[in-house]
Design a protein around this motif. Structure first.
Motif, PDB file in Angstrom:
ATOM      1  N   SER A   1      42.810  33.790  32.751  1.00 54.90           N
ATOM      2  CA  SER A   1      41.731  34.706  33.112  1.00 54.90           C
ATOM      3  C   SER A   1      40.697  34.110  34.045  1.00 54.90           C
ATOM      4  O   SER A   1      39.791  34.813  34.492  1.00 54.90           O
ATOM      5  CB  SER A   1      41.021  35.196  31.841  1.00 54.90           C
ATOM      6  OG  SER A   1      41.934  35.814  30.952  1.00 54.90           O
TER       7      SER A   1
ATOM      8  N   ALA B   1      38.483  33.064  36.944  1.00 56.51           N
ATOM      9  CA  ALA B   1      38.262  33.464  38.336  1.00 56.51           C
ATOM     10  C   ALA B   1      38.342  32.231  39.229  1.00 56.51           C
ATOM     11  O   ALA B   1      37.841  31.164  38.886  1.00 56.51           O
ATOM     12  CB  ALA B   1      36.899  34.123  38.478  1.00 56.51           C
TER      13      ALA B   1
ATOM     14  N   THR C   1      44.186  41.144  45.315  1.00 58.11           N
ATOM     15  CA  THR C   1      42.861  40.575  45.076  1.00 58.11           C
ATOM     16  C   THR C   1      42.651  39.273  45.837  1.00 58.11           C
ATOM     17  O   THR C   1      41.548  38.725  45.827  1.00 58.11           O
ATOM     18  CB  THR C   1      42.619  40.350  43.577  1.00 58.11           C
ATOM     19  OG1 THR C   1      43.663  39.524  43.043  1.00 58.11           O
ATOM     20  CG2 THR C   1      42.604  41.678  42.835  1.00 58.11           C
TER      21      THR C   1
ATOM     22  N   LEU D   1      44.019  42.478  33.228  1.00 56.65           N
ATOM     23  CA  LEU D   1      42.726  41.854  33.470  1.00 56.65           C
ATOM     24  C   LEU D   1      41.904  42.677  34.465  1.00 56.65           C
ATOM     25  O   LEU D   1      40.697  42.878  34.285  1.00 56.65           O
ATOM     26  CB  LEU D   1      42.945  40.438  33.996  1.00 56.65           C
ATOM     27  CG  LEU D   1      41.786  39.457  33.985  1.00 56.65           C
ATOM     28  CD1 LEU D   1      41.271  39.241  32.573  1.00 56.65           C
ATOM     29  CD2 LEU D   1      42.224  38.138  34.602  1.00 56.65           C
TER      30      LEU D   1
ATOM     31  N   ARG E   1      38.288  44.532  33.773  1.00 53.89           N
ATOM     32  CA  ARG E   1      37.110  44.263  34.586  1.00 53.89           C
ATOM     33  C   ARG E   1      36.696  45.461  35.423  1.00 53.89           C
ATOM     34  O   ARG E   1      35.789  45.378  36.241  1.00 53.89           O
ATOM     35  CB  ARG E   1      37.376  43.052  35.475  1.00 53.89           C
ATOM     36  CG  ARG E   1      37.466  41.761  34.667  1.00 53.89           C
ATOM     37  CD  ARG E   1      37.896  40.576  35.509  1.00 53.89           C
ATOM     38  NE  ARG E   1      37.811  39.348  34.718  1.00 53.89           N
ATOM     39  CZ  ARG E   1      38.335  38.169  35.075  1.00 53.89           C
ATOM     40  NH1 ARG E   1      39.001  38.085  36.225  1.00 53.89           N
ATOM     41  NH2 ARG E   1      38.209  37.111  34.316  1.00 53.89           N
TER      42      ARG E   1
ATOM     43  N   ASN F   1      38.372  46.980  37.782  1.00 50.28           N
ATOM     44  CA  ASN F   1      38.741  46.937  39.191  1.00 50.28           C
ATOM     45  C   ASN F   1      39.961  47.756  39.523  1.00 50.28           C
ATOM     46  O   ASN F   1      40.370  47.830  40.678  1.00 50.28           O
ATOM     47  CB  ASN F   1      38.998  45.478  39.606  1.00 50.28           C
ATOM     48  CG  ASN F   1      37.728  44.641  39.536  1.00 50.28           C
ATOM     49  OD1 ASN F   1      36.651  45.173  39.755  1.00 50.28           O
ATOM     50  ND2 ASN F   1      37.859  43.361  39.230  1.00 50.28           N
TER      51      ASN F   1
END
Length: 335
Positions: free
Chosen positions: A187, A189, A205, A328, A332, A334
């Protein structure tokens, strides 16, 4: 064997530690977690697992956890794991991975906890001169990350010789993938793990995937690594704990890998295959501290433990990582 004792998982809100928590719970071990949440995530720890936010160098907190939870074993995952960062900031790694591990080991000894499993690394081997490394391959790390972990292995060996403690050091190769049931995954970033980065690019992404070095002494010029599914690795930890409890005077050091290597370009081609897409490759110079090839010989772990990997397939590893990345993104907001 003794009954299943409560296990403290350090770094249990991180990538590998959280999967070890899942594996322990699936096998009906009582579990507690300590994590400072610098790189871990509170959501990665199930609600019914005792959670302590704190540092493994906090002797008072550790003593309280050992007492409150009646801890009988520690699985130690807490630490820093980015090789290039270790080259740029070595003292961070000798602090997080070595000095704080020393503090943890001291607390383990003081509390009389008899078993410890340590998250070590194939980086302890440096640049081996053999196609596949065994545990007897000379240890010669080429970066502070590898040295920081090897120093902890040495501390554990010396401590086990002096105190009532046995341990298992598991030397990981490249860990990838996610829980097949979608309960967890990588997870972080800005993570640097190749498969994590590649599935992010596949989902849009990231614009591209950096290929760091195309002039290595490998068939296609890119670095070759042995990728292991995180759930297979977590399963190895549970089996290692059972082995330590069954023979309390024996300590173990074992490689955790599949014994097969894939180059960076082969991994990216596999992601393209799984997603039916095309990732943009961004060719860049080598990074500091990266060996040409690092492949395990897993003979010892297979001879010592009843460990039989269930997900030893690159496309499966990628598919599980991809599924987690999608989840994920939805978590979030997105997607």
């Amino acid at each position: 064997m003794d009954k299943k004792c409560p296990v403290l998982v350090t770094g249990g809100a991180g990538y590998i530690g959280s999967h070890a928590v899942l594996a322990l719970r699936d096998a009906n071990w009582p579990v507690a977690v300590i994590d400072n949440l610098v790189t871990g995530f509170r959501f990665a720890v199930p609600d019914d697992v005792a959670f302590y936010e704190g540092d493994i160098a906090d002797a008072e907190l550790l003593a309280r956890i050992f007492s409150e939870q009646n801890i009988g074993a520690v699985m130690h995952f807490a630490g820093s794991v980015v090789v290039p960062e270790s080259v740029a900031n070595p003292l961070k790694y000798y602090d997080n991975n070595t000095a704080r591990s020393r503090d943890l080991i001291a607390a383990v000894v003081a509390a009389g906890v008899p078993h410890m499993i340590f998250s070590s690394t194939a980086a302890t081997y440096g640049i081996p001169d053999v196609p596949a490394v065994t545990e007897d391959t000379p240890l010669n790390p080429i970066n502070p990350y590898g040295w920081s972990k090897l120093m902890t292995e040495r501390m554990l060996a010396d401590t086990a010789a002096a105190h009532d403690l046995n341990y298992c050091a598991l030397r990981y190769f490249n860990v990838a993938g996610a829980d097949p049931e979608g309960r967890g995954g990588q997870s972080t970033a800005g993570a640097t793990h190749l498969i994590k980065v590649a599935v992010e690019a596949a989902l849009g992404t990231r614009e591209s995937v950096g290929v760091f070095g195309t002039d290595y002494d490998t068939p296609d010029g890119t670095g070759v690594r042995d990728y292991i599914h995180v759930s297979d690795l977590a399963a190895a930890h549970v089996l290692a704990l059972e082995a330590l409890m069954a023979q309390p005077t024996r300590s173990l050091t074992m490689n955790c890998g599949y014994g097969r290597g894939f180059s960076v370009l082969e991994v990216l081609d596999a992601v393209d295959r799984v997603t039916n897409g095309t990732i943009t490759r961004d060719l860049q110079p080598r990074r500091a501290g990266d060996p040409d090839s690092l492949i395990s010989d897993p003979s010892r772990i297979k001879a010592t433990l009843p460990w039989r990997p269930r997900h030893a397939d690159l496309d499966t590893i990628i598919a599980h990582a991809l599924a987690w990345e999608g989840k994920l993104a939805r978590m979030r907001g997105n997607a």
